[in-house]
Design a protein around this motif. Structure first.
Motif, short mmCIF file in Angstrom:
data_model
loop_
_atom_site.label_atom_id
_atom_site.label_comp_id
_atom_site.label_asym_id
_atom_site.label_seq_id
_atom_site.Cartn_x
_atom_site.Cartn_y
_atom_site.Cartn_z
N VAL A 1 0.84 -1.20 0.00
CA VAL A 1 0.00 0.00 0.00
C VAL A 1 0.88 1.25 0.00
O VAL A 1 0.58 2.23 -0.69
CB VAL A 1 -0.95 0.00 1.21
N GLY A 2 1.96 1.21 0.77
CA GLY A 2 2.88 2.35 0.81
C GLY A 2 3.48 2.66 -0.55
O GLY A 2 3.59 3.83 -0.95
N THR A 3 3.84 1.61 -1.30
CA THR A 3 4.38 1.81 -2.64
C THR A 3 3.36 2.47 -3.56
O THR A 3 3.68 3.37 -4.33
CB THR A 3 4.82 0.46 -3.25
N ALA A 4 2.09 2.02 -3.46
CA ALA A 4 1.03 2.61 -4.27
C ALA A 4 0.82 4.08 -3.91
O ALA A 4 0.55 4.92 -4.78
CB ALA A 4 -0.27 1.82 -4.09
N LEU A 5 0.93 4.41 -2.62
CA LEU A 5 0.81 5.80 -2.18
C LEU A 5 1.96 6.66 -2.70
O LEU A 5 1.75 7.79 -3.16
CB LEU A 5 0.75 5.86 -0.65
N VAL A 6 3.17 6.12 -2.63
CA VAL A 6 4.34 6.85 -3.15
C VAL A 6 4.14 7.14 -4.64
O VAL A 6 4.34 8.27 -5.11
CB VAL A 6 5.63 6.04 -2.92
N ASP A 7 3.75 6.12 -5.39
CA ASP A 7 3.53 6.27 -6.83
C ASP A 7 2.43 7.29 -7.10
O ASP A 7 2.57 8.15 -7.99
CB ASP A 7 3.16 4.91 -7.43
N MET A 8 1.34 7.22 -6.33
CA MET A 8 0.23 8.14 -6.53
C MET A 8 0.65 9.58 -6.27
O MET A 8 0.40 10.48 -7.08
CB MET A 8 -0.94 7.75 -5.62
N TYR A 9 1.31 9.81 -5.13
CA TYR A 9 1.71 11.18 -4.80
C TYR A 9 2.70 11.74 -5.83
O TYR A 9 2.62 12.92 -6.20
CB TYR A 9 2.31 11.23 -3.40
N CYS A 10 3.61 10.91 -6.28
CA CYS A 10 4.55 11.35 -7.32
C CYS A 10 3.82 11.77 -8.58
O CYS A 10 4.10 12.83 -9.16
CB CYS A 10 5.55 10.24 -7.64
N LYS A 11 2.86 10.95 -9.01
CA LYS A 11 2.15 11.24 -10.25
C LYS A 11 1.11 12.34 -10.10
O LYS A 11 0.62 12.86 -11.11
CB LYS A 11 1.50 9.96 -10.78
N CYS A 12 0.78 12.68 -8.86
CA CYS A 12 -0.14 13.79 -8.62
C CYS A 12 0.61 15.10 -8.34
O CYS A 12 -0.01 16.12 -8.02
CB CYS A 12 -1.07 13.47 -7.45
N GLY A 13 1.93 15.05 -8.43
CA GLY A 13 2.71 16.28 -8.28
C GLY A 13 3.07 16.66 -6.87
O GLY A 13 3.59 17.75 -6.63
N SER A 14 2.80 15.78 -5.90
CA SER A 14 3.09 16.09 -4.50
C SER A 14 4.28 15.26 -4.03
O SER A 14 4.14 14.27 -3.31
CB SER A 14 1.85 15.82 -3.64
N LEU A 15 5.46 15.68 -4.44
CA LEU A 15 6.68 14.92 -4.16
C LEU A 15 6.98 14.89 -2.66
O LEU A 15 7.49 13.89 -2.15
CB LEU A 15 7.85 15.56 -4.91
N GLU A 16 6.63 15.96 -1.95
CA GLU A 16 6.88 16.01 -0.50
C GLU A 16 6.08 14.92 0.22
O GLU A 16 6.60 14.25 1.13
CB GLU A 16 6.51 17.38 0.06
#
Length: 636
Positions: free
Chosen positions: A301-316
């Motif tokens: 789940v953490g990996t999916a969240l990291v991928d989602m935030y990256c692709k949504c422009g929220s790198l922080e």
């Protein structure tokens, strides 16, 4: 029974003082004799290796290990405890084992994904002359991930007159569904008088995976009761086939229906949110995970969240989730490396690679795709060459088409077009359309029209040209003012039935997504949007911006070209963002195509004039516009 099997089970466990008792706890003794029935009864439901070994030893001491019921229960208990090797050893030592013994062993292997071993046991059973039962076939069919073997078993089931058995029919349907033969699966499904929920789910999954989403939805909506597996199959279909909005809507409907999502559901919906680039929806889902009793924030789940935030422009936010994950595997490292790459933080991506190396984590082919993309986005040619060469030499990873594509993109962007062209010609893999488009784009970027035309002529003659290639060829001719060739290329596109993909920009306001195309007049606030657009155009001109009318690939006058540039979809989205959000708030936009250089220049100036940060995601990467600059360094 073999004492060696019991000894192997005992050797696998640490010795405890209680294990020295002469008879296993719970084994009933009548006048000093342990009965076979009692041992068989205790073995029912036994799933731990220690308990199974103790009961096996007790059976040997009592001389009842040769009883067929005891032997069968021991075989199943060893399989349940994970020791399939001991289960098979007992099977082989059983005198004249029946189909029931083999079926148990086949199911144990098939259910754990050991498909070849399961089919090997079936083959062994058939060579002994035993006839499979319906349970044997239903246990064997899930191991058939190739339609050839599955069809052979189907024919055998028909010969044995077992194909109409509900268990066998359901397993056959599942086999055809996994193999992508929807027609065969549907024929079986329609032949079922009262399809079991497993059959309906298998058929639904088949349609969803193949992209027959309307058929899948019709089946889904017709189900009286739906478990989370059915919901997951439908959500997955939408997410995997470019309909993320429907996936998100279906997830919300799932919550309203009272069905509790599982980990798979959350990962699928996060994938849909990542496609949309809607960070507010992503944060809402993240909050749901934090408050869920069923779903835990584990590595998956953490990996999916990291991928989602990256692709949504929220790198922080991606970095925060990454740091919170314990026992990180290579998959989550890859997600973070790719995230840095797509945001133009190439040096951070390379630093991440050094960190995972220092922790003894072995990279995969996906790791190198991220690293090569990072190098491409920042023009790190030497580093890119080193990574590409090290894949096979140091890590034994054979480069795939994606790695060659990254190298062609890296070299082409850097102006090393001849080297990129040579790589395409000499590579051991047939180049794909993405690679040719990348090469043509490099020719256009660096104005190497001769090579661009040579490549385009080759592609047209071989029938390999697609819409992207035709458009780039048209652009190349338009850039040098050859309008006759532009018209010829467009005629060829029309004759081939190829249409240009329209540009579309999306912006999320209050967890609602608004989409714009060039010259869009459909929004209820169109007058306000165009008033802001006019204001933007005046402001950027005051800052010295000159519209890049050469980008308009039509033989028009300059005024008309300038008007066409002014209403590009990303500019409309920015204008809507400016009138719909509070001053100083970040504006985030997602576009399905690459931004044109005029829009890139305008967005830089708007970020400076308004004091706003603008995060823009195009087809290949992110641009963060802050105070008149972009994180891409104008290298894109």
């Amino acid at each position: 029974m073999s004492v060696a099997v019991a000894a192997a089970a005992a050797a696998a466990q640490p010795v405890h003082p209680s294990s020295s008792a002469s008879t296993s706890p719970g084994v009933h003794q009548s006048h000093g004799v342990v009965t076979a029935g009692r041992v068989a009864g205790l073995l029912t439901g036994c799933a731990t290796l220690r308990r199974t070994g103790e009961l096996h030893a007790a059976a040997i001491r009592a001389g009842v290990d040769g009883d067929r019921a005891v032997g069968f229960r021991l075989q199943r208990a060893y399989a349940a405890s994970g020791r399939l090797d001991l289960a098979v050893a007992l099977l082989r030592l059983t005198p004249d084992p029946t189909a029931v013994f083999y079926t148990s062993a086949i199911h144990a292997h098939s259910s754990r994904g050991l498909h070849l071993a399961a089919l090997a046991l079936l083959s062994e059973m058939l060579t002994t002359g035993l006839i499979p039962t319906s349970h044997t076939l239903s246990a064997s069919l899930p191991a058939c991930y190739g339609l050839a073997v599955g069809r052979a078993l189907h024919a055998y089931a028909v010969k044995l007159e077992l194909a109409s058995d509900s268990y066998v029919a359901t397993a056959l349907l599942g086999m055809y569904a996994r193999g992508g033969d929807a027609d065969a699966a549907r024929k079986l499904f329609d032949g079922m008088s009262d399809p079991h929920v497993v059959s309906v789910t298998a058929m639904l999954t088949c349609y969803a995976k193949m992209g027959a989403l309307d058929d899948a939805r019709q089946l889904f909506d017709g189900m009286a009761t739906k478990d989370f597996i059915c919901w997951n199959a439908m959500i997955d279909g939408y997410a995997q086939h470019g309909r993320p909005n429907e996936a998100l809507r279906l997830f919300r409907r799932m919550l309203r229906s009272g069905v509790d999502p599982d980990e798979v559901t959350v990962v699928l919906v996060l994938s849909a949110v990542a496609q949309l680039g809607t960070v507010e929806s992503g944060k809402w889902l993240h909050s749901y995970v934090k408050n869920s009793r069923r779903v835990r924030l584990n590595v998956r789940v953490g990996t999916a969240l990291v991928d989602m935030y990256c692709k949504c422009g929220s790198l922080e936010d991606a970095e925060s989730v990454f740091d919170s994950i314990d026992n990180k595997d290579i998959v989550v490292w890859n997600a973070m490396i790719n995230g840095y790459a797509m945001h133009g933080h190439s040096r951070k991506a390379l630093e991440m690679f050094l960190q995972l190396q220092s922790q003894g984590i072995w990279p995969t082919d996906i790791t190198f795709i991220g690293l090569l993309n990072a190098c491409s986005h920042s023009g790190l040619v030497d580093e890119g060459r080193q990574f590409f060469q090290s894949m096979e030499k140091e890590y034994g990873i054979t480069p795939k088409i994606e790695h060659y594509g990254c190298m062609v993109d890296l070299l082409g962007r850097a102006g090393l077009i001849e080297e990129a062209f040579h790589l395409v010609q000499s590579m051991p893999i047939t180049p794909d359309t993405v690679m040719w488009v990348s090469l043509l784009a490099a020719c256009r970027l660096h104005k190497n029209m001769a090579l661009g035309q040579k490549i385009a002529d080759y592609l047209v003659s071989k029938g390999l040209a697609n819409s992207g290639m035709y458009i780039l060829l048209s652009n190349i001719y338009a850039a040098v003012g050859n309008w006759e060739e532009v018209a010829r290329v467009r005629s060829m596109m029309k004759a081939s039935g190829i249409q240009k993909e329209p540009g579309c920009s999306a912006i999320e306001i209050g967890r609602k997504v608004y989409e714009f195309v060039a010259g869009d007049m459909s929004h209820p606030r169109t007058d306000e949007i165009y008033a802001m657009l006019e204001k933007m155009n005046c402001l950027v001109k005051e800052q010295g911006h000159v519209p890049q009318t050469e980008l308009v690939l039509h033989d028009l006058d300059e005024v008309t070209k300038e008007k066409a540039l002014a209403v590009h979809s990303e500019k409309l989205a920015v204008a809507f963002g400016l009138i719909s959000t509070a001053p100083g708030e970040t504006i985030k936009i997602v576009k399905n195509l690459r931004a044109c250089s005029d829009c890139h220049a305008v967005l830089k100036l708007i970020s400076k004039i308004t004091g706003r940060k603008i995060v823009f995601r195009d087809r290949s990467r992110f641009h963060h516009f802050v105070d008149g600059s972009c994180t891409c360094g104008d290298y894109w």
